[in-house]
Design a protein around this motif. Structure first.
Motif, mmCIF file in Angstrom:
data_model
loop_
_atom_site.group_PDB
_atom_site.id
_atom_site.type_symbol
_atom_site.label_atom_id
_atom_site.label_comp_id
_atom_site.label_asym_id
_atom_site.label_seq_id
_atom_site.Cartn_x
_atom_site.Cartn_y
_atom_site.Cartn_z
ATOM 1 N N ASN A 10 0.801 -1.230 0.000
ATOM 2 C CA ASN A 10 0.000 0.000 0.000
ATOM 3 C C ASN A 10 0.830 1.275 0.000
ATOM 4 O OD1 ASN A 10 -2.360 -1.560 0.050
ATOM 5 N ND2 ASN A 10 -2.226 -1.724 2.270
ATOM 6 N N CYS A 68 -0.244 6.546 1.078
ATOM 7 C CA CYS A 68 -1.029 5.312 0.994
ATOM 8 C C CYS A 68 -1.637 5.169 -0.391
ATOM 9 C CB CYS A 68 -2.128 5.322 2.058
ATOM 10 S SG CYS A 68 -3.001 3.749 2.169
ATOM 11 N N THR A 72 -6.384 1.486 -1.928
ATOM 12 C CA THR A 72 -6.501 1.066 -0.537
ATOM 13 C C THR A 72 -7.296 2.100 0.262
ATOM 14 O OG1 THR A 72 -4.401 -0.100 -0.714
ATOM 15 C CG2 THR A 72 -5.172 0.395 1.508
ATOM 16 N N ALA A 76 -10.799 1.440 2.212
ATOM 17 C CA ALA A 76 -10.937 1.764 3.634
ATOM 18 C C ALA A 76 -12.139 2.674 3.862
ATOM 19 C CB ALA A 76 -9.658 2.421 4.147
ATOM 20 N N ALA A 84 -5.858 3.068 7.065
ATOM 21 C CA ALA A 84 -5.292 2.171 6.054
ATOM 22 C C ALA A 84 -3.814 2.036 6.389
ATOM 23 C CB ALA A 84 -5.484 2.745 4.659
#
Length: 186
Positions: A10, A68, A72, A76, A84
């Motif tokens: 990620n 991030c 992802t 989230a 995340a």
């Protein structure tokens, strides 16, 4: 010390990637070649972030996306998660000792603001007595093998070679760092 593997989860455009660096009989130099926009610079940044907690190759930090991975972040948000996770793990070998460097951080998917990252180094000699270092001890171990003051010579972006070795660069610290790595002064 030689890197054997990097696992990125990620981090920026990488959702999940494992890169292995096999030992060869002739050299341990590994060169990453790919088209523009594939993620070579973010690979360098992931190593930089894992070992030193910074992203030296990022460019304009004000315009950069979240650390991030955006997919992802979206997952989230959709699941209602409050965070995340981002992590980079580097697996290395030094003689008969395995060393794992790992940095993780939780990112708020709504604000994209990362929390305080956690860095630890796990050392496992062939005897099996594992030791986990955090804080100054972990940073000190990194500086023993890969001194921050010369990190740009360990992992560098070929597009920026002149910035590393050009006539205007002060490289006086390189000799001292090489002595430090080789433990000539000990």
């Amino acid at each position: 010390m030689r890197f054997e593997k990097i696992i990125i989860s990620n981090y920026r455009q990488y959702e999940s990637i494992t890169l292995e660096f096999p030992k060869t009989t002739t050299t341990d130099l590994h060169v990453v070649i790919a088209s523009n926009g594939i993620g070579k610079t973010n690979l360098l940044n992931s190593i930089d972030w894992c070992l030193y907690g910074e992203e030296s190759h990022l460019g304009n930090k004000d315009d950069s996306l979240s650390i991030c991975n955006l997919n992802t972040i979206d997952r989230a948000k959709a699941s209602g998660s409050s965070h995340a996770s981002v992590s980079v793990k580097i697996f290395a070998q030094e003689k008969d000792t395995s060393i794992q460097f790992e940095r993780t951080v939780l990112v708020n998917p709504n604000t994209l603001i990362p929390g305080i990252d956690k860095f630890q180094v796990t050392i496992t000699p062939s005897s099996g007595n594992t030791q986990i270092l955090e804080g100054d001890a972990a940073v000190g171990l990194v500086d023993t093998y890969l001194p921050k003051k010369i990190k740009q010579y360990f992992f560098f972006d070929g597009e920026q070679l002149y910035n590393y070795f050009g006539k205007s660069q002060d490289t006086s610290h390189v000799k001292d760092s090489i002595h430090e790595i080789a433990q000539i002064n000990v």
